[in-house]
Design a protein around this motif. Sequence first.
Motif, PDB file in Angstrom:
ATOM      1  N   ILE A 161       0.755  -1.182   0.097  1.00  0.00           N
ATOM      2  CA  ILE A 161      -0.019  -0.117  -0.155  1.00  0.00           C
ATOM      3  C   ILE A 161       0.988   1.135  -0.074  1.00  0.00           C
ATOM      4  N   LYS A 162       1.809   1.167   0.858  1.00  0.00           N
ATOM      5  CA  LYS A 162       2.747   2.613   0.968  1.00  0.00           C
ATOM      6  C   LYS A 162       3.963   2.174   0.306  1.00  0.00           C
ATOM      7  N   HIS A 163       4.204   1.139  -0.263  1.00  0.00           N
ATOM      8  CA  HIS A 163       5.654   0.810  -0.876  1.00  0.00           C
ATOM      9  C   HIS A 163       6.660   0.872   0.156  1.00  0.00           C
ATOM     10  N   LYS A 164       6.620   0.381   1.110  1.00  0.00           N
ATOM     11  CA  LYS A 164       7.607   0.362   2.353  1.00  0.00           C
ATOM     12  C   LYS A 164       8.085  -1.018   2.686  1.00  0.00           C
ATOM     13  N   TYR A 165       9.320  -1.303   2.950  1.00  0.00           N
ATOM     14  CA  TYR A 165       9.850  -2.332   3.970  1.00  0.00           C
ATOM     15  C   TYR A 165       9.335  -2.114   5.159  1.00  0.00           C
ATOM     16  N   ARG A 166       9.034  -3.150   5.844  1.00  0.00           N
ATOM     17  CA  ARG A 166       8.751  -3.125   7.449  1.00  0.00           C
ATOM     18  C   ARG A 166       9.170  -4.350   8.137  1.00  0.00           C
ATOM     19  N   GLY A 167       9.601  -3.948   9.204  1.00  0.00           N
ATOM     20  CA  GLY A 167       9.908  -5.087  10.379  1.00  0.00           C
ATOM     21  C   GLY A 167       8.948  -5.877  10.953  1.00  0.00           C
ATOM     22  N   VAL A 168       9.165  -6.996  11.140  1.00  0.00           N
ATOM     23  CA  VAL A 168       8.243  -7.802  11.712  1.00  0.00           C
ATOM     24  C   VAL A 168       8.595  -7.550  13.339  1.00  0.00           C
ATOM     25  N   LYS A 169       6.968  -7.719  13.858  1.00  0.00           N
ATOM     26  CA  LYS A 169       7.092  -7.051  15.060  1.00  0.00           C
ATOM     27  C   LYS A 169       7.049  -8.391  16.055  1.00  0.00           C
TER      28      LYS A 169
END
Length: 183
Positions: A161-169
């Motif tokens: 949706i935001k074209h970001k990489y995110r860490g897994v919580k």
Amino acid sequence: MRKDFGKKNYVYPQLVLILGTYDEDGTPNAMNAAWGGVYDTNEVFVSLSSHKTTENFERTGCFTLSFGVADQTVACDYVGIVSGKNVPDKVAKAGWHAVEGKHVNAPIFEELPLALECRVKSWEGGNLIGEVVNVSADESILDSDGNIDSDKIAAIIYDPIKHKYRGVKEAVGDAFKDGNKLK
């Protein structure tokens, strides 16, 4: 109240999957693909179009599937935005070191601590199905009992949706247990 977004492939989150193959001259190749996951017991799938990577696994019949990790985000993105057809050794440019898989003719990248060694089971219509023949984990992500510790992997996901990489919580519950509270 809900808002409709129409026909979108907003499956969230998406894994950051790195496919490893060897070029015809033996040079390690890597590609970032977000459309994939578990297909069946001991099988994975990746949906992708034609690439240097697809030419490679068509020739060799195998590939590795590694998971992007936080400290390798830049390199993981790089191998997804440049083609092995244009950059002859993009794995070296990414700063990765490849070792040969023990069970398949495909590279394992030392900087990515978890890899699945796979044989091509099916490849048609842009859908790759691989049979997992071995899981290889760096000792740095093992717990005191020698099992894979997901907290130590530092896996990243892709936010379409935001074209970001995110860490897994961190863990938020216990699978196959918490639901028992409602029985």
